[in-house]
Enzyme design. Structure first.
Site, PDB file in Angstrom:
ATOM      1  CE  LYS A   1      15.555  62.713  89.629  1.00  0.00           C
ATOM      2  NZ  LYS A   1      14.594  61.607  89.832  1.00  0.00           N
TER       3      LYS A   1
ATOM      4  CG  HIS B   1      47.931  56.358  52.266  1.00  0.00           C
ATOM      5  ND1 HIS B   1      47.814  56.711  50.934  1.00  0.00           N
ATOM      6  CD2 HIS B   1      48.257  57.500  52.919  1.00  0.00           C
ATOM      7  CE1 HIS B   1      48.062  58.005  50.801  1.00  0.00           C
ATOM      8  NE2 HIS B   1      48.334  58.499  51.999  1.00  0.00           N
TER       9      HIS B   1
END
Length: 530
Positions: free
Chosen positions: A140, A282
């Site tokens: 932070k 595919h």
């Protein structure tokens, strides 16, 4: 905000002590004062370094078996205070709090403790509290504090300090802060998952926190205008196409990963079977065959649909040899997946520089658990993996004629393949090889016709006297809602059928099978794949 921050004081508290001693020596050589805790302090002292104990900073002893040691204002004040805020600086002076400029922390090995099968009490003790608190405080306040949570970044940190005269840049601190918050998020996610899935026994917890890491960005997605990346789940190691070792060829594309995954999942169904080859195009199998060796299996699989196999994906359940590799390079192939490959095979594939060769090691267990995700607009669908299997004992013959031993084997082979074909799925198989595959149609009749047509086309291309659907077994991934799909299979020459059953017209379908002299098996299980 200051761009570069001089590192004068560092706090080190690590569970994984990889590279710790060398890092400590390098920091000490730069004049950085070292503060540490417990085992980390001992390791640094054993390396001949001067280290202040955390208790010397807090004026409190480590207590409660180490549960409480860094949770103190003199630690978190030193991490969270903004050096450019007069009020913060005054508070530091009033309470005798010294700033901490660098934090090196990695967390208790929670995931590893779970993975080794530890008892619940040991798992709970490996939930780190002080570590994540320090990490978050330092991250932070990255305007002034550098946080490092990964031993792999030690060298990068040292390079940064040397390049900036013992300081770190804001860009570096931002990058480390981002990694730090990702690390604590991942840690909390693994704990929450354990509580939800393992400890509470919920298949679908009320909240499902998941975190993933990105090893690579892909050139594009399914189409060039889409962006894509590969992500791996954090936590215990997995085994699948994402973990395969790429030995050669261009980088894998989004479609390569998708199709190779489909091929690997299907060939894994045969991991304890004779040599088997799967050819996928595919995401649908266009040819599957088992034989005495991989070369013969490949030839049989290719013969099912040599047109669709062009530009396809090949997966095998045995290590590749030179003969099989030579045959596979006879047509354009995007990817070959195998548990391993010998030197002859590797040399042959190396001549095809664009072909991707993936070595998977042991094939995944097709009966493994786990979850499958699907994104929808505004959310996700989550379900357990389709790991359902049937054996001879699970099958119910519903016709007057029982299947022969060969028909039974072909039925189970076709059923296994159909599980991996997009619905509506129809698969003809004969003598351990697919004869025709019908996938993804809006009705089952059309899938049956397409599969039969593809088998006829394959026979013509191969110069066979008859199509391989004659005398074949046919599998349907879901029940026949009408007899028409079954009759199309009869017309194609099938003599045995395997399907889930459960239609309100089952009697009609069974009667049609009896009239045609077919043997028909019900599985009681369907395998939709959308």
């Amino acid at each position: 905000m200051t761009e570069n921050i001089q590192v004068k004081r560092a706090l080190l508290s690590v569970s994984d002590k990889t590279g710790l001693a060398e890092l400590g020596k390098q920091l000490a050589a730069m004049g950085v004062a070292l503060i540490s805790t417990g085992g980390t302090a001992k390791a640094l002292r054993d390396a001949g370094l001067e280290v202040a104990d955390i208790s010397d900073v807090t004026n409190f002893p480590e207590m409660m078996d180490g549960r409480v040691k860094t949770l103190h204002p003199k630690v978190h004040g030193g991490l969270l205070a903004r050096r450019d805020d007069a009020g913060h600086v005054a508070s530091m002076k009033e309470h005798d709090i010294a700033g901490i400029d660098l934090v090196i922390v990695n967390l208790y090995p929670f995931a590893q403790t779970v993975a080794k099968g530890a008892e619940r009490d040991e798992i709970i003790e490996n939930i780190d509290i002080g570590g994540p608190s320090m990490v978050r405080s330092a991250a932070k306040n990255h305007d002034f504090v550098t946080i490092v949570t990964d031993a792999a970044d030690y060298d990068t940190l040292l390079t940064e300090l040397k390049e900036h005269g013992g300081a770190t840049s804001l860009a570096f601190r931002k990058n480390m802060a981002a990694k730090a918050f990702a690390a604590t998020a991942t840690y909390d996610s693994m704990i929450a998952q354990w509580f939800g899935f393992a400890d509470q026994g919920k298949m679908f917890p009320d909240t499902l926190p998941l975190t993933m890491s990105r090893p690579v960005e892909l050139r594009y997605g399914e189409n060039p205008h889409q962006m894509a990346a590969l992500y791996l789940p954090n936590g215990p190691s997995a085994s699948g196409i994402a973990q395969a070792k790429q030995l050669q060829g261009k980088a894998l594309s989004y479609n390569n990963y998708n199709d190779a995954d489909a091929a690997l999942e299907l060939v894994s169904e045969f991991r304890d079977s004779p040599p088997t080859v799967v050819i996928v195009k595919h995401a649908n199998p266009c040819g599957v065959a088992s034989a005495d060796n991989i070369l013969d299996a490949y030839k049989a699989a290719l013969a099912c649909d040599s047109v669709s196999a062009f530009g396809g994906i090949i997966a095998v359940n045995r290590p590749l040899d030179g003969a099989a590799a030579e045959a596979m390079t006879g047509i354009f192939t995007e990817v070959v997946c195998a548990p391993d490959a010998d030197d002859d095979a590797k040399a042959i594939f190396a001549k095809k520089k664009n072909l991707r060769l993936l070595l998977t090691g042991e094939l995944p267990d097709p009966k493994r658990g786990g979850m499958a995700f699907k994104s929808i607009a505004g959310g996700f669908l989550l379900q357990s993996r389709d790991n359902g299997h049937v054996s001879d004992d699970d099958l119910k013959c519903v016709t007057k004629r029982q299947p022969t031993e060969q028909e039974m084997a072909d039925c189970l082979f076709a059923w296994t393949v159909a599980k991996h074909v997009k619905s509506n799925a129809i698969v003809y198989a004969k003598d351990g090889a697919t004869a025709g595959v019908g996938a993804g149609q809006m009705n089952r009749l059309e899938s049956a016709r397409i599969a039969a047509w593809k088998a006829k086309d394959a026979a013509e291309k191969a110069g066979w006297s008859e199509t391989r659907t004659i005398g074949s077994a046919v599998a349907s991934d879901a029940f026949f809602p009408f007899a028409d799909g079954l009759l199309a299979a009869v017309e194609a020459g099938a003599t045995a059928v395997i399907q889930p059953g459960g239609s309100i017209r089952d009697d009609e379908v069974i009667a049609a099978a009896d009239e045609a002299g077919l043997a028909m098996l019900f599985t009681g299980m369907r395998h939709f794949r959308h």
